[in-house]
Design a protein around this motif. Structure first.
Motif, short mmCIF file in Angstrom:
data_model
loop_
_atom_site.label_atom_id
_atom_site.label_comp_id
_atom_site.label_asym_id
_atom_site.label_seq_id
_atom_site.Cartn_x
_atom_site.Cartn_y
_atom_site.Cartn_z
N ILE A 1 -22.06 32.46 -45.17
CA ILE A 1 -23.48 32.35 -44.88
C ILE A 1 -23.89 30.89 -44.92
CG2 ILE A 1 -25.81 32.88 -45.73
CD1 ILE A 1 -24.82 35.57 -46.59
N LEU A 51 -35.07 39.01 -44.20
CA LEU A 51 -35.08 38.19 -43.00
C LEU A 51 -35.22 39.06 -41.75
CD1 LEU A 51 -32.14 35.72 -43.79
CD2 LEU A 51 -34.57 35.34 -44.15
N LEU A 88 -37.01 31.03 -43.93
CA LEU A 88 -35.97 31.37 -44.90
C LEU A 88 -36.33 30.86 -46.29
CD1 LEU A 88 -33.09 32.49 -45.42
CD2 LEU A 88 -32.22 30.21 -44.83
N GLU A 116 -33.31 35.72 -37.76
CA GLU A 116 -33.07 34.79 -38.87
C GLU A 116 -31.74 35.11 -39.55
OE1 GLU A 116 -37.82 34.27 -39.84
OE2 GLU A 116 -36.58 35.63 -41.03
N TYR A 117 -31.47 36.38 -39.70
CA TYR A 117 -30.21 36.78 -40.33
C TYR A 117 -29.02 36.34 -39.48
CZ TYR A 117 -26.62 39.67 -42.52
OH TYR A 117 -25.48 40.09 -43.15
N GLU A 118 -29.15 36.49 -38.18
CA GLU A 118 -28.10 36.04 -37.27
C GLU A 118 -27.89 34.54 -37.39
OE1 GLU A 118 -26.99 35.97 -32.49
OE2 GLU A 118 -28.94 36.65 -33.16
N ARG A 159 -25.42 40.54 -49.20
CA ARG A 159 -25.68 40.43 -47.77
C ARG A 159 -26.81 41.39 -47.37
NH1 ARG A 159 -22.51 38.37 -43.87
NH2 ARG A 159 -20.79 38.15 -45.34
N LYS A 160 -26.80 42.59 -47.95
CA LYS A 160 -27.84 43.56 -47.66
C LYS A 160 -29.20 43.04 -48.13
CE LYS A 160 -29.30 48.30 -48.67
NZ LYS A 160 -28.99 49.54 -49.42
N LEU A 209 -30.14 39.95 -48.45
CA LEU A 209 -30.58 38.88 -47.56
C LEU A 209 -31.11 39.45 -46.26
CD1 LEU A 209 -30.71 35.77 -47.33
CD2 LEU A 209 -28.48 35.86 -46.21
N LYS A 210 -30.44 40.47 -45.76
CA LYS A 210 -30.83 41.07 -44.49
C LYS A 210 -32.20 41.73 -44.59
CE LYS A 210 -28.58 43.55 -40.71
NZ LYS A 210 -27.35 44.28 -40.32
N GLU A 211 -32.53 42.23 -45.78
CA GLU A 211 -33.80 42.93 -45.97
C GLU A 211 -35.00 41.99 -45.93
OE1 GLU A 211 -33.32 45.07 -49.58
OE2 GLU A 211 -32.23 46.74 -48.66
N THR A 268 -25.85 33.69 -40.57
CA THR A 268 -24.52 34.27 -40.68
C THR A 268 -23.60 33.89 -39.53
OG1 THR A 268 -25.33 36.31 -39.64
CG2 THR A 268 -25.28 36.25 -42.04
#
Length: 227
Positions: free
Chosen positions: A147, A199, A52, A203-205, A192-193, A195-197, A208
Motif C-alpha cells: 500500500i 476510501l 486520504l 482512492e483505494y485503487e 485492507r478491508k 482501509l477500503k471502508e 494500492t
C-alpha cells in the motif's frame, strides 16, 4: 539548366527546413501537452492525498539517533506502545473503529503512552527521555507493504525518543494497519478491508496500485475506470 537545378536545390532545402520545423513544433506541442497532463495527474493525486489524510491516523516513532542501540530500542518502544494500545482500547473501539474516537482515545492517554515508552528506555538503560504528541506532520511518499501513501500532511501519534534525530518507524493506527503486523511488511486482509471502508473505490485503487493508477489517469483521465 543551371537555373532549374538551383530551383530544385532551393526547393529541397525548403522542404527539409519545413520538415525540421514541423518536427520541432510537434515536439514542443507534445512536450507542453505531456507536462500539462502530468501536472493534472499530480493534482489529482494531491487531492486524493488530502482526502486520504482525513481518513487515516498514523503512528510515528522517532529514534534518538541512527546508532544500532538507538534503532533497536526504537523498535522495542514501538512494540510496547502498540501492545499497550491494543490491550487498553475499549472493546467497542476495537469492534467498531472510528477515526474520531480513536483520536480522542489517544489524546486522553498521551501520558500513559509516554510512560510506556519511557519505561522501555529505563529498562534498557537509556538516560534520555521521550515525549508523545498527537499532531499534524508532513510525511514523504511511503510504501507500507503493498500500500502506498503519497506525500503530504497527516495527523499522527508521534513518539519522540531523546533528540529524535534518527531514522523513524511508522504505521497506520486507523484504519488498523499496525496491530496485526508490526513489521510493516504485509498488510492483513482485516487492515485492507478497514482501509477500503473509509476510501472511495478510486482512492483505494490509488493507494494500492499507484503506478497503474498514474498510467491510467495519464492516458484516459476520468474515463480510465470505464471499460
Amino acid at each position: 539548366m543551371n537555373m532549374r537545378k538551383d530551383f530544385e536545390i532551393r526547393y529541397r532545402i525548403r522542404q527539409v527546413i519545413c520538415a525540421i520545423l514541423g518536427v520541432c513544433i510537434a515536439a514542443l506541442l507534445t512536450g507542453i501537452l505531456v507536462e500539462r497532463r502530468i501536472e493534472w495527474v499530480e493534482a489529482k493525486m494531491s487531492r486524493t492525498q488530502e482526502t486520504l489524510a482525513k481518513e487515516v491516523l498514523r503512528f510515528h516513532v522517532l529514534a534518538n539517533s541512527d546508532s544500532e542501540e538507538d534503532q533497536a530500542v526504537k523498535l522495542k518502544v514501538r512494540d510496547r506502545v502498540l501492545a499497550y494500545m491494543e490491550e487498553n482500547m475499549t472493546p467497542e473501539l476495537k469492534e467498531e473503529p472510528d477515526a474520531g474516537k480513536t483520536r480522542a482515545w489517544i489524546e486522553a492517554h498521551l501520558d500513559e503512552i509516554t510512560d510506556t515508552a519511557g519505561q522501555v528506555l529505563k529498562e534498557e538503560g537509556f538516560s534520555y527521555g521521550c515525549a508523545s504528541e498527537l499532531e499534524l506532520a508532513y510525511f514523504p511518499d511511503k510504501q507500507y507493504g503493498d500500500i502506498f501513501f503519497p506525500q503530504g500532511e497527516y495527523e499522527a501519534l508521534r513518539v519522540r525518543l531523546g533528540e529524535a534525530r534518527g531514522h523513524n518507524w511508522w504505521c497506520v493506527l486507523y484504519p488498523s494497519l499496525c496491530f496485526t503486523d508490526t513489521t510493516c511488511t504485509v498488510v492483513s486482509d482485516e487492515g485492507r478491508k478497514g482501509l477500503k471502508e473509509v476510501l472511495t473505490a478510486e482512492e483505494y485503487e490509488m493507494v494500492t496500485a499507484t503506478s497503474d493508477f498514474k498510467i491510467k489517469w495519464f492516458f484516459f483521465g476520468d474515463n480510465g475506470g470505464n471499460s
